[in-house]
Design an enzyme around this catalytic site. Structure first.
Site, PDB file in Angstrom:
ATOM      1  N   SER A 240      91.145 -38.614  -1.149  1.00  0.00           N
ATOM      2  CA  SER A 240      90.381 -37.875  -2.147  1.00  0.00           C
ATOM      3  C   SER A 240      88.936 -38.357  -2.088  1.00  0.00           C
ATOM      4  O   SER A 240      88.605 -39.254  -1.319  1.00  0.00           O
ATOM      5  CB  SER A 240      90.955 -38.113  -3.539  1.00  0.00           C
ATOM      6  OG  SER A 240      90.658 -39.432  -3.928  1.00  0.00           O
ATOM      7  N   LYS A 241      88.116 -37.746  -2.928  1.00  0.00           N
ATOM      8  CA  LYS A 241      86.679 -38.044  -2.896  1.00  0.00           C
ATOM      9  C   LYS A 241      86.378 -39.531  -3.011  1.00  0.00           C
ATOM     10  O   LYS A 241      85.406 -40.022  -2.454  1.00  0.00           O
ATOM     11  CB  LYS A 241      85.976 -37.287  -4.017  1.00  0.00           C
ATOM     12  CG  LYS A 241      85.689 -35.855  -3.652  1.00  0.00           C
ATOM     13  CD  LYS A 241      84.275 -35.488  -4.067  1.00  0.00           C
ATOM     14  CE  LYS A 241      83.869 -34.179  -3.445  1.00  0.00           C
ATOM     15  NZ  LYS A 241      83.776 -33.091  -4.383  1.00  0.00           N
ATOM     16  N   ARG A 242      87.222 -40.227  -3.781  1.00  0.00           N
ATOM     17  CA  ARG A 242      86.869 -41.632  -3.987  1.00  0.00           C
ATOM     18  C   ARG A 242      87.048 -42.458  -2.714  1.00  0.00           C
ATOM     19  O   ARG A 242      86.614 -43.599  -2.643  1.00  0.00           O
ATOM     20  CB  ARG A 242      87.627 -42.183  -5.197  1.00  0.00           C
ATOM     21  CG  ARG A 242      88.931 -42.759  -4.961  1.00  0.00           C
ATOM     22  CD  ARG A 242      89.752 -42.893  -6.217  1.00  0.00           C
ATOM     23  NE  ARG A 242      91.105 -42.526  -5.882  1.00  0.00           N
ATOM     24  CZ  ARG A 242      91.905 -43.281  -5.171  1.00  0.00           C
ATOM     25  NH1 ARG A 242      91.506 -44.461  -4.770  1.00  0.00           N
ATOM     26  NH2 ARG A 242      93.107 -42.881  -4.870  1.00  0.00           N
ATOM     27  N   GLY A 244      85.503 -41.698  -0.145  1.00  0.00           N
ATOM     28  CA  GLY A 244      84.284 -41.420   0.620  1.00  0.00           C
ATOM     29  C   GLY A 244      84.297 -39.983   1.075  1.00  0.00           C
ATOM     30  O   GLY A 244      84.978 -39.145   0.481  1.00  0.00           O
TER      31      GLY A 244
END
Ligand code: GLU
Length: 467
Positions: A240-242, A244
């Site tokens: 996911s976005k977290r 990167g």
């Protein structure tokens, strides 16, 4: 059998690397067996689908060399066909109108969950007479799925998987406004596009069992399924976005090469012995689904960096120069003329040695195009003590006297100078590097001096000594 695969992204966001890998597997599988690889944009959800996302997906695929082999199919254009098929199913008794209100459905869900049942819809309208239909409610159309028995698939990646039909809901084909659901349109389109192999993320495995019910109701041939495991982050959780950057366009901006990204994504979950570097040509000879692992793979940026670095070094130098110049053009305060461009051309072999991305390559190349006086970084500035300045001022004499300027003659001149001054080579090389590049790391100092040429070397040494 003539093989046809498809990649069918929903344009509700960018093309993420998981999607890119699915596209790659579909592409390789079709090409390997002389089949067709198609692209379908699943945009029937008009509210969530955006033009920007469609463009990002198409551009990303083009950049990766994974555009479809035929004209892209936009699913929303097939809505009439989806509606016609629903009508056929209604007419032959395989589907029915359902008039449940949202409240009733909610209640059913509660009940099913309480009873530990997986099918949330209780089939209320399955056998009810149309004369019961309330006039103030627009109905949805549901498929009559099999109530008993089992459905099995032999998934090319997951192996044999069987479910009891009783857990499969009578799912919706058309919503009350006549719009088709994903479950319905995907089957109609896959059939119409003559897709023989559905290769997609394993988050769709459960959907396959529902979709099979629809194939059966229409008497259509069921495709072969291959559900590939998702890509996880380093910590083992869903990417996911977290974790990167997960959009393909970010990797493009960060200076990754499309072939390197494809190579890395291919190796993520698929193997060919211990080979790490697999060109597209080789992949097209070797790829098959039987070597795709069943467990989720972990995305490791360091491995991607490593592969990208190797691709950079293997790239044709002229092409690499055009890529790095394009990147340098975005940067301020650089001089672009035939001389500075030529420096990049001559220096490229040394510059590319340790870099991982094109952006990094541009970072370390700027000194060849920078204006004098250079901006020195802190460490480079610290290197230039008074003693060091005297040393590099002195090296100008032997450099000036070189008759045939080349990396070899430059090296000899600097080494002889160090010996004559009774200095270790580093005492000359380090401050010289700082003065000429503004940094404490660079390609070989002899190469840097030779590429910059006497006039520029002299100018840069003078400019630091003047301070
Ligand atoms: N449009 C679906 C998605 O983006 C894929 C459907 C499929 O491959 O069957 O997840």
């Amino acid at each position: 059998m003539d093989i046809t695969t498809r990649f069918a992204p929903s344009p509700t966001g960018f093309l993420h690397i998981g999607g890119a890998r699915t596209a790659l597997f579909n592409f390789l599988f079709a090409q390997r067996f002389a089949g067709k690889y198609l692209l379908r944009i699943e945009d029937t959800d008009r509210e969530r689908s955006t033009k920007a996302a469609t463009e990002a997906i198409l551009n990303g695929l083009e950049w990766l060399g994974l555009s479809g082999q035929e004209e892209t199919v936009f699913q929303h254009k097939n809505i009439k066909r989806h509606q016609d098929i629903a009508q056929i199913l209604l007419d032959n008794g395989s589907a029915y109108h359902c008039y449940c209100t949202p409240e009733e459905l909610q209640q059913m869900r509660y009940k099913a969950l309480k009873e530990g049942r997986k099918n949330l819809y209780d089939g209320s309208w399955r056998d009810r007479s149309p004369s019961d239909s309330p006039s103030d409610i627009s109905p949805v159309i549901r498929l009559k799925t099999e109530l008993t028995g089992k459905t099995s698939i032999h998934d090319l990646v997951q192996g044999p998987v069987t479910v009891d039909n009783e857990i499969i809901d009578d799912f919706i084909l058309l919503r009350a406004d006549g719009s088709p659901t994903y479950m319905h349109s995907v089957v109609v389109d896959d059939h119409d596009m003559q897709v023989t192999h559905v290769i997609r993320g394993d988050d769709h495995l459960n959907n396959a069992f529902r979709q099979i019910q629809l194939y059966k109701a229409m008497g259509w041939e069921i495709p072969v399924f291959a559900h590939i495991p998702l890509i996880h982050g380093q910590d083992g959780t869903k990417l996911s976005k977290r974790h990167g950057a997960i959009g393909v366009e970010s990797y493009r901006e960060l200076g990754y090469l499309p072939d390197a990204l494809c190579n890395y994504l291919l190796r993520l979950g698929w193997s060919h012995g211990d080979d790490e570097i697999i060109t597209r040509e080789d992949a097209l000879k070797w790829f098959d689904l039987d070597k795709v692992g069943q467990s989720a793979s972990r995305f490791d940026i360091n491995k991607l960096d490593n592969v990208n670095g190797i691709y950079i070094r293997n790239l044709d130098d002229d092409y690499l120069v055009t890529l790095v110049l394009k990147e340098l053009e975005k940067r301020p305060n650089l001089i672009f003329n035939s001389k500075t461009v030529e420096r990049i051309r001559t220096g490229i072999k040394g510059l590319k040695q340790r870099v991982k991305t094109i952006t990094e390559l541009a970072d370390i190349s700027t000194f060849y195009m920078a204006k004098t006086p250079l901006q020195l970084d802190q460490k480079a500035g610290d290197t230039l003590t008074d003693d060091a300045l005297k040393i590099i001022s002195g090296v100008r004499e032997p450099l000036k006297n070189i008759e045939h300027w080349s990396e070899v003659t430059v090296e000899t001149a600097i080494k002889v100078y160090a010996e004559q001054c009774n200095l270790k080579l580093g005492k000359v090389a380090l401050p010289l590097r700082a003065a000429l590049t503004g940094k404490t790391t660079s390609p070989s100092i002899f190469e840097v001096v030779s590429v910059l040429g006497w006039d520029e070397v002299n100018l840069r040494i003078e400019s630091v000594c003047r301070k």
